[in-house]
Scaffold this active site. Structure first.
Site, PDB file in Angstrom:
ATOM      1  CE1 TYR A  43      -3.485 -32.312 -20.772  1.00 30.54           C
ATOM      2  CE2 TYR A  43      -3.449 -34.380 -21.961  1.00 30.54           C
ATOM      3  CZ  TYR A  43      -3.701 -33.028 -21.928  1.00 30.54           C
ATOM      4  OH  TYR A  43      -4.155 -32.396 -23.053  1.00 30.54           O
ATOM      5  NE  ARG A  62       3.990 -31.380 -23.492  1.00 30.78           N
ATOM      6  CZ  ARG A  62       3.310 -31.680 -24.589  1.00 30.78           C
ATOM      7  NH1 ARG A  62       3.149 -30.772 -25.530  1.00 30.78           N
ATOM      8  NH2 ARG A  62       2.793 -32.873 -24.753  1.00 30.78           N
ATOM      9  CG  HIS A 112     -10.212 -22.606  -3.976  1.00 25.64           C
ATOM     10  ND1 HIS A 112     -11.390 -22.632  -3.259  1.00 25.64           N
ATOM     11  CD2 HIS A 112     -10.556 -22.773  -5.259  1.00 25.64           C
ATOM     12  CE1 HIS A 112     -12.402 -22.799  -4.094  1.00 25.64           C
ATOM     13  NE2 HIS A 112     -11.928 -22.886  -5.313  1.00 25.64           N
ATOM     14  CE  LYS A 159      -0.162 -33.020 -23.004  1.00 28.64           C
ATOM     15  NZ  LYS A 159      -1.130 -32.574 -24.000  1.00 28.64           N
ATOM     16  CD  GLU A 192      -2.665 -24.739 -28.253  1.00 25.39           C
ATOM     17  OE1 GLU A 192      -1.786 -25.563 -28.522  1.00 25.39           O
ATOM     18  OE2 GLU A 192      -2.903 -24.325 -27.103  1.00 25.39           O
ATOM     19  CG  LEU A 217       0.805 -27.973 -24.820  1.00 23.51           C
ATOM     20  CD1 LEU A 217       0.645 -27.800 -23.316  1.00 23.51           C
ATOM     21  CD2 LEU A 217       0.292 -29.314 -25.248  1.00 23.51           C
TER      22      LEU A 217
HETATM   23  N1  PLP Z   1      -2.119 -28.179 -28.250  1.00 25.07           N
HETATM   24  C1  PLP Z   1      -2.958 -28.681 -27.319  1.00 25.07           C
HETATM   25  C2  PLP Z   1      -3.965 -27.775 -26.677  1.00 25.07           C
HETATM   26  C3  PLP Z   1      -2.886 -30.047 -26.969  1.00 25.07           C
HETATM   27  O1  PLP Z   1      -3.728 -30.531 -26.034  1.00 25.07           O
HETATM   28  C4  PLP Z   1      -1.942 -30.883 -27.624  1.00 25.07           C
HETATM   29  C5  PLP Z   1      -1.839 -32.291 -27.279  1.00 25.07           C
HETATM   30  O2  PLP Z   1      -2.570 -32.832 -26.481  1.00 25.07           O
HETATM   31  C6  PLP Z   1      -1.101 -30.318 -28.592  1.00 25.07           C
HETATM   32  C7  PLP Z   1      -1.205 -28.955 -28.872  1.00 25.07           C
HETATM   33  C8  PLP Z   1      -0.050 -31.153 -29.322  1.00 25.07           C
HETATM   34  O3  PLP Z   1       0.996 -31.480 -28.457  1.00 25.07           O
HETATM   35  P1  PLP Z   1       1.890 -32.814 -28.680  1.00 25.07           P
HETATM   36  O4  PLP Z   1       2.509 -32.682 -30.036  1.00 25.07           O
HETATM   37  O5  PLP Z   1       2.889 -32.750 -27.590  1.00 25.07           O
HETATM   38  O6  PLP Z   1       0.957 -33.998 -28.586  1.00 25.07           O
END
Ligand code: PLP
Length: 300
Positions: A43, A62, A112, A159, A192, A217
């Protein structure tokens, strides 16, 4: 955070599902969609500001990377997808809000392994308005955070829609009266947030965030901030930090498509002076200037 709508979809909204614009209340996917059955999907979330998609090409880069990593084809050409994204924003008359995009591997008999013959990938787009004040207050006053063990899988750079550990952490944060949860790995270092990247201004005054790896991410907002900070010659280090170092940090903040939000408290202790600090304010300004400049250039 989005407000739930208790089973009654909002009137007048239009979604886009597999090539068609459909009323939000009637939009749906097949029961054997692999995204639904197996979380076999990726996503993106785009901020919409003044009717324009923010950091559009970075989000699409991305997306293509996430798709490549799990061997799903982009369901249409990138340029065509861009037209659809803009058209959906237009049809929903969204000025400020969020656009959600999901691409699943598609519909196949439940099993799977990745099907030998690739099904047609499923594409879902929804967009919603965010009342202008909703994130504004948090960007101004800051938010609070708790820390939690990072129980997610080992490929957090993709993602993926497998967000169960993320939503459990976010729920724990909300139940503790905090806005976000910062996830801590087995080595005792912050990876994060559950839906944001994590930053501190450390005791030496460096802007500090974890380097890219499979542990986090690659946030689009993170990337834009790093570029803008380098240009503005702010000292930046991409080095992980521990909860102990948060205690000696001068400032902290989170970044995502909903913007840059100061963190005033972690696990009930104030960060620095317990209020949004000057470096965070500078980063907010730099981010706003950089991404607004890009949106204007790409003419979204
Ligand atoms: N880390 C995670 C786990 C996320 O789900 C997100 C955004 O959904 C981010 C960081 C921040 O990413 P972005 O700046 O691309 O929104």
């Amino acid at each position: 955070m989005s407000k739930g709508w208790n089973g009654r979809p909002p009137a007048g909204r239009i979604a886009y599902v597999d090539g068609r614009y459909v009323p939000h209340g009637r939009a749906g996917v097949h029961v054997e969609d692999r995204g639904l059955q197996l979380g076999d999907a990726v996503y993106e979330v785009f901020g919409v500001s003044g009717g324009q998609l923010m950091d559009e090409s970075e989000h699409l880069d991305r997306l293509e990377r996430s798709l490549r990593e799990i061997e799903i084809a982009l369901p249409m050409r990138r340029a065509a997808l861009q037209l659809v994204l803009r058209e959906l924003v237009r049809r929903n008359a969204v000025k400020d809000g969020l656009l959600y995009l999901q691409i699943s591997r598609g519909v196949a008999r439940r099993d799977h392994p990745i099907p030998k013959v690739a099904p047609r990938p499923g594409l879902i787009l929804t967009v919603r308005s965010v009342p202008p004040g909703e994130f504004e207050k948090r960007r101004r006053d800051g938010v609070t955070v708790i820390t939690r063990l990072d129980e997610r899988w080992g490929r957090r750079d993709i993602k993926t829609v497998q967000l169960l550990p993320n939503l459990l952490a976010k729920t724990a944060a909300r139940r503790a009266g905090a806005y976000e949860a910062w996830l801590v790995d087995q080595e005792g270092l912050v990876t994060e947030g559950s839906s944001t990247n994590a930053w501190i201004v450390d005791g030496q005054g460096n802007l500090r965030t974890r380097p890219l790896s499979t542990a986090i991410l690659p946030g689009v907002t993170r990337r834009v901030i790093l570029e803008a900070a380098a240009e503005a010659q702010l000292p930046v280090v991409e080095v992980p930090f521990s909860p102990g170092e948060i205690r000696t940090a001068r400032e902290a903040f989170i970044s995502s498509a909903t913007g840059v939000m100061p963190v005033t408290q972690v696990d009930g202790r104030p960060v620095g002076e317990g209020k949004p600090g000057p470096v965070t304010r500078r980063v907010q300004e730099l981010y706003a200037l950089t991404s607004a400049g890009r949106a204007a250039k790409s003419g979204t």
